[in-house]
Design a protein around this motif. Structure first.
Motif, PDB file in Angstrom:
ATOM      1  N   SER A 301       0.827  -1.208   0.000  1.00  0.00           N
ATOM      2  CA  SER A 301       0.000   0.000   0.000  1.00  0.00           C
ATOM      3  C   SER A 301       0.863   1.261   0.000  1.00  0.00           C
ATOM      4  CB  SER A 301      -0.939   0.006   1.209  1.00  0.00           C
ATOM      5  OG  SER A 301      -1.916  -0.996   1.104  1.00  0.00           O
ATOM      6  N   GLU A 302       1.969   1.231   0.732  1.00  0.00           N
ATOM      7  CA  GLU A 302       2.877   2.388   0.737  1.00  0.00           C
ATOM      8  C   GLU A 302       3.361   2.684  -0.676  1.00  0.00           C
ATOM      9  OE1 GLU A 302       6.111   1.956   3.413  1.00  0.00           O
ATOM     10  OE2 GLU A 302       4.841   1.700   5.192  1.00  0.00           O
ATOM     11  N   TRP A 303       3.681   1.599  -1.418  1.00  0.00           N
ATOM     12  CA  TRP A 303       4.169   1.770  -2.789  1.00  0.00           C
ATOM     13  C   TRP A 303       3.058   2.242  -3.730  1.00  0.00           C
ATOM     14  CZ3 TRP A 303       3.347  -1.568  -7.248  1.00  0.00           C
ATOM     15  CH2 TRP A 303       4.122  -1.216  -8.360  1.00  0.00           C
ATOM     16  N   THR A 304       1.888   1.606  -3.643  1.00  0.00           N
ATOM     17  CA  THR A 304       0.818   1.961  -4.579  1.00  0.00           C
ATOM     18  C   THR A 304       0.304   3.381  -4.336  1.00  0.00           C
ATOM     19  OG1 THR A 304      -0.888   0.950  -3.150  1.00  0.00           O
ATOM     20  CG2 THR A 304       0.094  -0.439  -4.889  1.00  0.00           C
ATOM     21  N   LYS A 305       0.240   3.806  -3.073  1.00  0.00           N
ATOM     22  CA  LYS A 305      -0.277   5.145  -2.786  1.00  0.00           C
ATOM     23  C   LYS A 305       0.660   6.249  -3.275  1.00  0.00           C
ATOM     24  CE  LYS A 305      -1.176   4.310   1.617  1.00  0.00           C
ATOM     25  NZ  LYS A 305      -1.645   4.488   3.020  1.00  0.00           N
ATOM     26  N   ALA A 306       1.885   5.894  -3.527  1.00  0.00           N
ATOM     27  CA  ALA A 306       2.852   6.873  -4.012  1.00  0.00           C
ATOM     28  C   ALA A 306       2.838   7.011  -5.534  1.00  0.00           C
ATOM     29  CB  ALA A 306       4.258   6.487  -3.552  1.00  0.00           C
ATOM     30  N   HIS A 307       2.043   6.195  -6.207  1.00  0.00           N
ATOM     31  CA  HIS A 307       2.015   6.212  -7.663  1.00  0.00           C
ATOM     32  C   HIS A 307       0.575   6.265  -8.172  1.00  0.00           C
ATOM     33  CE1 HIS A 307       5.902   4.359  -6.643  1.00  0.00           C
ATOM     34  NE2 HIS A 307       6.335   4.870  -7.782  1.00  0.00           N
ATOM     35  N   THR A 308       0.441   6.713  -9.417  1.00  0.00           N
ATOM     36  CA  THR A 308      -0.871   6.676 -10.047  1.00  0.00           C
ATOM     37  C   THR A 308      -1.167   5.242 -10.500  1.00  0.00           C
ATOM     38  OG1 THR A 308      -0.055   7.098 -12.285  1.00  0.00           O
ATOM     39  CG2 THR A 308      -0.565   9.026 -10.906  1.00  0.00           C
ATOM     40  N   THR A 309      -2.436   4.998 -10.748  1.00  0.00           N
ATOM     41  CA  THR A 309      -2.824   3.684 -11.246  1.00  0.00           C
ATOM     42  C   THR A 309      -2.101   3.362 -12.540  1.00  0.00           C
ATOM     43  OG1 THR A 309      -5.020   3.902 -10.226  1.00  0.00           O
ATOM     44  CG2 THR A 309      -4.790   2.301 -12.019  1.00  0.00           C
ATOM     45  N   ARG A 310      -2.019   4.328 -13.444  1.00  0.00           N
ATOM     46  CA  ARG A 310      -1.363   4.114 -14.733  1.00  0.00           C
ATOM     47  C   ARG A 310       0.104   3.768 -14.544  1.00  0.00           C
ATOM     48  NH1 ARG A 310      -3.511   2.342 -18.707  1.00  0.00           N
ATOM     49  NH2 ARG A 310      -1.804   0.885 -18.501  1.00  0.00           N
ATOM     50  N   GLU A 311       0.770   4.448 -13.619  1.00  0.00           N
ATOM     51  CA  GLU A 311       2.188   4.171 -13.379  1.00  0.00           C
ATOM     52  C   GLU A 311       2.393   2.741 -12.890  1.00  0.00           C
ATOM     53  OE1 GLU A 311       3.607   8.723 -12.175  1.00  0.00           O
ATOM     54  OE2 GLU A 311       3.040   7.284 -10.618  1.00  0.00           O
ATOM     55  N   ILE A 312       1.520   2.288 -12.026  1.00  0.00           N
ATOM     56  CA  ILE A 312       1.647   0.923 -11.485  1.00  0.00           C
ATOM     57  C   ILE A 312       1.395  -0.109 -12.577  1.00  0.00           C
ATOM     58  CG2 ILE A 312       0.609  -0.743  -9.891  1.00  0.00           C
ATOM     59  CD1 ILE A 312       0.066   1.729  -8.047  1.00  0.00           C
ATOM     60  N   VAL A 313       0.353   0.099 -13.365  1.00  0.00           N
ATOM     61  CA  VAL A 313       0.048  -0.837 -14.451  1.00  0.00           C
ATOM     62  C   VAL A 313       1.196  -0.867 -15.460  1.00  0.00           C
ATOM     63  CG1 VAL A 313      -1.516  -1.296 -16.380  1.00  0.00           C
ATOM     64  CG2 VAL A 313      -2.448  -0.654 -14.150  1.00  0.00           C
ATOM     65  N   ASP A 314       1.748   0.289 -15.772  1.00  0.00           N
ATOM     66  CA  ASP A 314       2.874   0.335 -16.709  1.00  0.00           C
ATOM     67  C   ASP A 314       4.096  -0.384 -16.154  1.00  0.00           C
ATOM     68  OD1 ASP A 314       1.382   1.727 -18.541  1.00  0.00           O
ATOM     69  OD2 ASP A 314       2.208   3.709 -18.017  1.00  0.00           O
ATOM     70  N   ALA A 315       4.267  -0.325 -14.837  1.00  0.00           N
ATOM     71  CA  ALA A 315       5.468  -0.899 -14.212  1.00  0.00           C
ATOM     72  C   ALA A 315       5.423  -2.425 -14.168  1.00  0.00           C
ATOM     73  CB  ALA A 315       5.647  -0.334 -12.807  1.00  0.00           C
ATOM     74  N   ILE A 316       4.268  -2.986 -13.892  1.00  0.00           N
ATOM     75  CA  ILE A 316       4.228  -4.447 -13.691  1.00  0.00           C
ATOM     76  C   ILE A 316       3.249  -5.176 -14.606  1.00  0.00           C
ATOM     77  CG2 ILE A 316       5.002  -4.276 -11.304  1.00  0.00           C
ATOM     78  CD1 ILE A 316       2.127  -4.678 -10.404  1.00  0.00           C
ATOM     79  N   GLY A 317       2.531  -4.435 -15.441  1.00  0.00           N
ATOM     80  CA  GLY A 317       1.588  -5.071 -16.352  1.00  0.00           C
ATOM     81  C   GLY A 317       2.284  -6.062 -17.280  1.00  0.00           C
ATOM     82  N   GLY A 318       1.710  -7.247 -17.437  1.00  0.00           N
ATOM     83  CA  GLY A 318       2.315  -8.270 -18.268  1.00  0.00           C
ATOM     84  C   GLY A 318       3.355  -9.107 -17.555  1.00  0.00           C
ATOM     85  N   LYS A 319       3.736  -8.672 -16.363  1.00  0.00           N
ATOM     86  CA  LYS A 319       4.737  -9.398 -15.576  1.00  0.00           C
ATOM     87  C   LYS A 319       4.113 -10.015 -14.323  1.00  0.00           C
ATOM     88  CE  LYS A 319       8.060  -5.813 -16.937  1.00  0.00           C
ATOM     89  NZ  LYS A 319       8.919  -4.711 -16.417  1.00  0.00           N
TER      90      LYS A 319
END
Length: 399
Positions: A301-319
């Motif tokens: 949660s600490e990590w996700t709250k520091a980023h936008t939804t798009r940033e998180i999806v771009d970072a780990i999407g497909g992985k």
């Protein structure tokens, strides 16, 4: 689509249903190509009066609710309380593979169109009923005469008791799964029974109780209580057997992340810059992560709250299994539903623009399913359907 091309194109269904559970069942059959004839009373299906409504109400006698679950059907008006109309219905039964209704137990019997009466007319007929608590023909229920709606089925079938925030008293699901899931199971039952009837020449009665369907959907609560004496309670956005497997807040919304497997967990740890968690005793395998779920969720949660939804999806999407928590607006902007024909523009009668409906999720390459016709105006196809069955309007009036 412009025609019935689905695998059920040689099937005819007489649809006596109203509201949602029954119409959803017959909608699925129609999307798969069945010729579904909606038999409506003179006042029409009760759901015709539910919105959202188009601007030209005179040109279109229904709203979005009816439009969604009655597409691909033809409408015939018959008052089954009248002898003449009931005889007309009996003639239509001779042309049909199945009849579907979702009235309370005994209603159709008293109207004179019981399964037993229709079986006399056509022994190969499949008769399907969707009721709150089933039909005595398949098993007695102390609640057989009770009316039921979606929220009642969700509650009694066990879904509400395990849904919602931890420590809460339970939440209903947003979509009307207490109607939609029984309707889906009934569609499967109809197809299965028609298959058997064509093999044996004998139809049968089948029913789906809304209570039963939700209990089947909530199957985990049954075996956990039987096997371990555990009464499952609301678990929030996680699950008690996998971790991480949750909805996490982001800077601008929320995102689902599921990384219970060790490979996905390692990739996720690398993405958030915490590779030491791969070997940490608290998080080194899924069982340890489940035991320390609050710790794991806190870190993520600490990590996700520091980023936008798009940033998180771009970072780990497909992985790593990940997905944004989409609103309807987000879904309309996502390329997936459009390319998969899950957002379909459907013309509406009158001086109204097209309405976008959720498409058929059952995709077939040889006999495509889909939406080929808008929902019908009340009685729009009465003359056409009766003519197809060799019943003239004059005959109907004289009979």
């Amino acid at each position: 689509m412009t025609a019935r091309t689905g695998p059920l194109s040689d099937v005819r269904v007489l649809d006596l249903t109203q509201a949602l559970a029954g119409p959803y069942c017959t909608m699925l059959l129609a999307d798969l190509g069945a010729d579904v004839i909606k038999i409506e009373p003179p006042a029409g299906d009760m759901s015709r009066g539910l919105g959202p409504f188009p601007a030209d109400r005179k040109g279109c006698d229904y709203g979005g609710y009816f439009a969604s679950v009655n597409r691909n059907k033809r409408s015939v008006v018959l008052d089954l309380k009248r002898d003449a109309d009931r005889e007309t219905f009996f003639r239509l039964v001779q042309t049909a593979d199945a009849v579907v209704e979702n009235a309370k137990s005994g209603v159709m019997d008293r109207t004179g169109v019981s399964y037993e009466r229709l079986r006399e007319i056509k022994p190969a007929l499949v008769y399907a009923a969707i009721r709150g608590f089933g039909d005595p023909r398949t098993g007695a229920s102390p609640y057989a005469d009770w009316p039921a709606f979606d929220i009642v089925a969700q509650s009694m079938g066990g879904l509400v008791a395990v849904t919602g925030p931890q420590g809460g008293g339970g939440y209903k699901a947003g979509p009307a799964v207490g109607d939609i899931y029984p309707g889906t199971l009934a569609a499967l039952g109809v197809v299965s029974a028609i298959h058997a009837a064509r093999r044996t020449g004998q139809g049968q009665f089948l029913d789906v109780a809304m209570y039963d369907a939700i209990l089947a959907l909530s199957e985990m609560i049954v075996y956990t209580y039987s096997g371990a004496g555990v009464i499952r309670e609301p678990g929030g956005n996680g699950t008690p057997v996998l971790c991480p497997f949750d909805i996490f807040p982001t800077r601008d919304g929320a995102v689902a992340i599921a990384a219970p497997g060790e490979n996905h967990w390692k990739i996720l740890c690398d993405a958030i810059g915490r590779l030491e968690l791969v070997t940490d005793d608290r998080t080194c395998n899924v069982n340890r992560r489940v035991a320390n779920a609050d710790f794991v969720r806190g870190i993520l949660s600490e990590w996700t709250k520091a980023h936008t939804t798009r940033e998180i999806v771009d970072a780990i999407g497909g992985k790593v299994p990940v997905g944004p928590v989409n609103t309807a607006k987000d879904i309309f902007e996502d390329p997936h539903p459009r390319t998969r024909a899950m957002l379909v523009e459907v013309e509406q009668p009158g001086d109204n623009p097209p309405l976008v409906l959720a498409g058929c999720p059952i995709k077939l390459t040889g006999t495509p399913s889909g939406i080929y016709a808008r929902a019908p105006r009340l009685g729009e196809h009465t003359e056409q359907v009766l003519a197809d069955a060799g019943i003239s309007i004059a005959h109907k009036e004289q009979s």
